[in-house]
Design a protein around this motif. Structure first.
Motif, PDB file in Angstrom:
ATOM      1  N   GLU A  58       0.826  -1.205   0.000  1.00  0.00           N
ATOM      2  CA  GLU A  58       0.000   0.000   0.000  1.00  0.00           C
ATOM      3  C   GLU A  58       0.865   1.260   0.000  1.00  0.00           C
ATOM      4  OE1 GLU A  58      -2.814  -0.194   3.140  1.00  0.00           O
ATOM      5  OE2 GLU A  58      -3.809  -1.987   2.378  1.00  0.00           O
ATOM      6  N   CYS A  59       1.707   1.350  -1.006  1.00  0.00           N
ATOM      7  CA  CYS A  59       2.611   2.489  -1.149  1.00  0.00           C
ATOM      8  C   CYS A  59       2.577   2.958  -2.597  1.00  0.00           C
ATOM      9  CB  CYS A  59       4.033   2.117  -0.747  1.00  0.00           C
ATOM     10  SG  CYS A  59       4.695   0.663  -1.611  1.00  0.00           S
ATOM     11  N   CYS A  60       3.232   4.070  -2.857  1.00  0.00           N
ATOM     12  CA  CYS A  60       3.261   4.628  -4.210  1.00  0.00           C
ATOM     13  C   CYS A  60       4.599   5.323  -4.409  1.00  0.00           C
ATOM     14  CB  CYS A  60       2.109   5.613  -4.397  1.00  0.00           C
ATOM     15  SG  CYS A  60       1.948   6.238  -6.091  1.00  0.00           S
ATOM     16  N   GLY A  61       5.301   4.954  -5.463  1.00  0.00           N
ATOM     17  CA  GLY A  61       6.655   5.469  -5.638  1.00  0.00           C
ATOM     18  C   GLY A  61       7.629   4.717  -4.758  1.00  0.00           C
ATOM     19  N   LEU A  62       8.865   5.194  -4.695  1.00  0.00           N
ATOM     20  CA  LEU A  62       9.874   4.480  -3.928  1.00  0.00           C
ATOM     21  C   LEU A  62      10.494   5.318  -2.811  1.00  0.00           C
ATOM     22  CD1 LEU A  62      11.681   2.628  -6.850  1.00  0.00           C
ATOM     23  CD2 LEU A  62      10.122   1.652  -5.194  1.00  0.00           C
ATOM     24  N   SER A  63      10.844   6.546  -3.105  1.00  0.00           N
ATOM     25  CA  SER A  63      11.588   7.359  -2.148  1.00  0.00           C
ATOM     26  C   SER A  63      10.654   8.044  -1.157  1.00  0.00           C
ATOM     27  CB  SER A  63      12.422   8.394  -2.903  1.00  0.00           C
ATOM     28  OG  SER A  63      11.588   9.373  -3.499  1.00  0.00           O
TER      29      SER A  63
ATOM     30  N   GLY B 150       6.087   6.498   0.001  1.00  0.00           N
ATOM     31  CA  GLY B 150       6.964   5.703  -0.849  1.00  0.00           C
ATOM     32  C   GLY B 150       7.150   4.297  -0.311  1.00  0.00           C
ATOM     33  N   CYS B 151       7.519   3.372  -1.180  1.00  0.00           N
ATOM     34  CA  CYS B 151       7.637   1.970  -0.777  1.00  0.00           C
ATOM     35  C   CYS B 151       8.859   1.703   0.108  1.00  0.00           C
ATOM     36  CB  CYS B 151       7.700   1.086  -2.026  1.00  0.00           C
ATOM     37  SG  CYS B 151       6.148   1.015  -2.945  1.00  0.00           S
ATOM     38  N   ILE B 152       9.976   2.382  -0.148  1.00  0.00           N
ATOM     39  CA  ILE B 152      11.175   2.148   0.672  1.00  0.00           C
ATOM     40  C   ILE B 152      10.939   2.568   2.115  1.00  0.00           C
ATOM     41  CG2 ILE B 152      13.584   2.819   1.005  1.00  0.00           C
ATOM     42  CD1 ILE B 152      13.906   2.878  -2.007  1.00  0.00           C
ATOM     43  N   PRO B 153      10.443   3.798   2.404  1.00  0.00           N
ATOM     44  CA  PRO B 153      10.136   4.136   3.797  1.00  0.00           C
ATOM     45  C   PRO B 153       9.092   3.221   4.423  1.00  0.00           C
ATOM     46  CG  PRO B 153      10.177   6.113   2.440  1.00  0.00           C
ATOM     47  CD  PRO B 153      10.209   4.954   1.503  1.00  0.00           C
ATOM     48  N   THR B 154       8.107   2.794   3.627  1.00  0.00           N
ATOM     49  CA  THR B 154       7.064   1.909   4.151  1.00  0.00           C
ATOM     50  C   THR B 154       7.645   0.565   4.565  1.00  0.00           C
ATOM     51  OG1 THR B 154       5.399   2.960   2.735  1.00  0.00           O
ATOM     52  CG2 THR B 154       4.875   0.792   3.627  1.00  0.00           C
TER      53      THR B 154
END
Length: 303
Positions: A184-189, A252-256
């Motif tokens: 449940e994220c969008c983008g990466l950073s 973002g997906c990385i922080p998630t």
């Protein structure tokens, strides 16, 4: 009178002479090793074989899937560009072939080395496992020592390449969509959904239909039995953050993923320790079998 021999006889020599005449030795008989004795443990040998046979089959499966995907792309007219390291990393089919090939070679050496008791293959196998283990430990240590550097690399260098290559490979696109939907994220950073400005199809200066938008995988999961709106991510980059949050996931997906790992640190650490101990156990099995084979060869030379 009978002829008698009156020559002097040394009493210490007489028993030896008698033993020589009878063909017997005065030394004690040494304990002989049983004919069917072996230093090689069947449990270690066949555990090694079974473990590596399963990994060999998995490696073959990865290679087969990668080859099939590559041929399918080639027949559909897709161009396979492998000019940079990012082209290899983002080409899932070719990446599966590489990983599967390495697994096949190493596990095949373990299979043949254990089954045929071949020291060359066993030493090659244990050396490869040791190199893999040390590389994992080095990467893990660097991640703990320089966490900000790793995050900076993932968010800046890697995320830009990932977002820009979204439409270049259908398999890679499906992988990104799967990650965005599951986490449940969008983008990466840390910029979240704004990362999609780096893609030529979603950039606001683009003339594509999806301009100023994000992929459908960024959208909130619809309720059950509700109509799916595949256009929910269109033109969200032009909206205020409050309006955007109502339609799509903005983190973002990385922080998630980092947040999930930090909140489940003990289970993640337990899994990592379990994997490391499993690798050390297999290395120990290989080295143990090598020592047993060397002892058996020395026994044959003595006999």
């Amino acid at each position: 009178m009978p002829n008698r021999d009156y020559r002097y006889r040394d009493p210490a020599v007489a028993p030896a002479s008698a033993a020589a005449r009878t063909g017997r030795s005065s030394r004690r008989p040494r304990n002989r090793i049983p004919h069917n004795f072996t230093y090689i443990s069947s449990c270690v040998k066949y555990t090694m074989f079974l473990f590596n046979f399963l990994f060999w089959m998995c490696g073959l499966l990865l290679v087969a899937v990668g080859v099939y995907a590559t041929l399918d792309k080639w027949t559909n007219g897709e161009v396979l560009s492998l000019e940079t390291i990012y082209d290899v990393l983002f080409n899932l089919a070719f990446l599966l072939i590489i990983i599967g090939g390495v697994v096949c070679i190493v596990s095949f050496a373990g299979c043949i080395g254990s089954l045929r008791e071949n020291l060359f293959f066993l030493k090659f196998y244990s050396f490869c496992l040791l190199i893999f283990f040390l590389l994992e430990m080095v990467l893990l240590a660097l991640a703990f020592i320089y966490p900000h550097k790793l995050t900076e690399f993932l968010e800046n260098e890697l995320s830009e390449k990932l977002i820009a290559s979204y439409r270049d490979d259908l398999d890679f696109q499906n992988l990104i969509d799967l990650v965005q939907q599951d986490f449940e994220c969008c983008g990466l950073s840390t910029e979240g959904y704004k990362d999609w400005r780096k893609n030529e199809y979603f950039n606001c200066s683009s003339k594509a239909v999806e301009r100023c938008g994000v992929p459908y995988s960024c959208c909130h999961k619809p309720p059950e039995e509700a109509l799916i709106n595949f256009m929910c991510g269109f033109e969200v980059q032009e909206l205020q953050i409050d309006e955007v949050a109502k339609k799509i996931n903005i983190e973002g997906c990385i922080p998630t993923i980092q947040g999930i790992i930090e909140s489940n640190l003990y289970p993640v650490g337990g899994v990592a320790i379990g994997i490391a101990l499993s690798q050390l156990f297999v290395i120990w099995l290989s080295r143990t079998l090598e020592g047993q084979i060397e002892s058996q060869k020395a026994l044959w030379n003595i006999q």
